[in-house]
Design a protein around this motif. Structure first.
Motif, PDB file in Angstrom:
ATOM      1  N   LYS A 105       0.839  -1.197   0.000  1.00 14.89           N
ATOM      2  CA  LYS A 105       0.000   0.000   0.000  1.00 14.89           C
ATOM      3  C   LYS A 105       0.879   1.254   0.000  1.00 14.89           C
ATOM      4  CE  LYS A 105      -3.777  -0.425   2.397  1.00 14.89           C
ATOM      5  NZ  LYS A 105      -4.743  -0.425   3.510  1.00 14.89           N
ATOM      6  N   GLN A 107       0.893   5.348   0.392  1.00 11.98           N
ATOM      7  CA  GLN A 107       0.149   6.521   0.860  1.00 11.98           C
ATOM      8  C   GLN A 107       0.669   7.743   0.126  1.00 11.98           C
ATOM      9  OE1 GLN A 107      -0.446   7.055   5.124  1.00 11.98           O
ATOM     10  NE2 GLN A 107      -0.293   9.270   4.870  1.00 11.98           N
ATOM     11  N   HIS A 108      -0.239   8.494  -0.479  1.00  6.05           N
ATOM     12  CA  HIS A 108       0.114   9.695  -1.229  1.00  6.05           C
ATOM     13  C   HIS A 108       0.181  10.893  -0.279  1.00  6.05           C
ATOM     14  CE1 HIS A 108      -2.040   6.955  -4.102  1.00  6.05           C
ATOM     15  NE2 HIS A 108      -0.801   6.976  -4.542  1.00  6.05           N
ATOM     16  N   ILE A 133      -7.371   9.161   4.049  1.00  2.71           N
ATOM     17  CA  ILE A 133      -6.916   9.512   5.392  1.00  2.71           C
ATOM     18  C   ILE A 133      -7.023  11.028   5.546  1.00  2.71           C
ATOM     19  CG2 ILE A 133      -5.020   9.400   7.052  1.00  2.71           C
ATOM     20  CD1 ILE A 133      -3.909   7.027   5.341  1.00  2.71           C
ATOM     21  N   GLU A 139      -9.309   7.374   9.248  1.00  2.00           N
ATOM     22  CA  GLU A 139      -9.178   6.562   8.044  1.00  2.00           C
ATOM     23  C   GLU A 139     -10.573   6.167   7.567  1.00  2.00           C
ATOM     24  OE1 GLU A 139      -6.624   3.259   8.972  1.00  2.00           O
ATOM     25  OE2 GLU A 139      -4.831   4.533   8.974  1.00  2.00           O
ATOM     26  N   CYS A 157      -5.481  12.555   2.196  1.00  2.38           N
ATOM     27  CA  CYS A 157      -4.643  11.850   1.228  1.00  2.38           C
ATOM     28  C   CYS A 157      -5.293  10.520   0.884  1.00  2.38           C
ATOM     29  CB  CYS A 157      -3.219  11.648   1.749  1.00  2.38           C
ATOM     30  SG  CYS A 157      -3.064  10.433   3.071  1.00  2.38           S
ATOM     31  N   SER A 158      -4.795   9.930  -0.169  1.00  2.00           N
ATOM     32  CA  SER A 158      -5.301   8.646  -0.638  1.00  2.00           C
ATOM     33  C   SER A 158      -4.216   7.594  -0.481  1.00  2.00           C
ATOM     34  CB  SER A 158      -5.698   8.758  -2.117  1.00  2.00           C
ATOM     35  OG  SER A 158      -4.587   9.207  -2.878  1.00  2.00           O
ATOM     36  N   THR A 159      -4.640   6.347  -0.620  1.00  2.00           N
ATOM     37  CA  THR A 159      -3.686   5.245  -0.714  1.00  2.00           C
ATOM     38  C   THR A 159      -4.082   4.385  -1.911  1.00  2.00           C
ATOM     39  OG1 THR A 159      -4.853   3.524   0.563  1.00  2.00           O
ATOM     40  CG2 THR A 159      -3.539   5.135   1.822  1.00  2.00           C
TER      41      THR A 159
END
Length: 179
Positions: A105, A107-108, A133, A139, A157-159
């Motif tokens: 995974k 995380q951006h 997140i 989350e 942010c996204s993952t």
């Protein structure tokens, strides 16, 4: 479910947001191999995390300064039920994101979509182990037909996901109709 940041409610998460037919129509198109996606070399500008920090987008509508404005896709009507249910008065941007599967995974970077007062809604098209997140640490799991609505000034942010071929969602930036 309400979303809290530092003991302040910044939004909510609603499951089964759209009716079965409206959701099915969206999912069948966005998950189709014929769906047109456009590659982006990094998820958040100036936060490149290497080869896995990439994704694909499909912009339905844009009203961002410095970008082409208006309806950008013939698929725009597909999202009419989503726009209506969110009670949108002013649409700022409507875009689908496709984050390809990664072995671990990713995380951006944290960001806001635009720097003025608005609401952000993330509508999840498929269920997977990817996350949204919020800066406060909350989350939000990617569960199909779920929407997370929050203050657009909230950093998020996204993952990516590791359990499906892609993580697909629709992001709506808007100003809600006043009642």
């Amino acid at each position: 479910m309400q979303i809290f940041e530092k003991d302040v409610c910044v939004g909510e998460v609603i499951d089964n947001f759209l009716g079965e037919k409206e959701f099915s129509d969206i999912k069948s198109i966005l998950m189709s191999p014929e769906m047109g996606w456009f590659h982006q070399s990094d998820v958040v500008s100036n936060t490149d995390k290497g080869a896995l920090d990439t994704y694909f987008i499909h912009t339905f509508f844009s009203n961002f300064y410095g970008w082409p404005r208006g309806v950008m896709s013939e698929l725009y009507p597909l999202c009419a039920s989503l726009i209506e249910k969110l009670d949108v008065e002013v649409l700022i941007r409507l875009r689908a994101n496709n984050y390809p599967h990664t072995p671990t995974k990713v995380q951006h970077g944290f960001h806001v979509d635009c720097n003025y007062p608005h609401e952000a809604a993330i509508f999840y098209v498929n269920t997977n182990n990817g996350l949204t997140i919020l800066e406060g640490g909350q989350e939000i799991k990617s569960i199909e037909n779920r929407v997370a609505i929050f203050d657009g000034k909230t950093k998020h942010c996204s993952t990516t996901c590791t359990d499906e071929r892609a993580r697909i969602n629709i992001v709506v930036n808007y100003i809600r109709r006043t009642k």
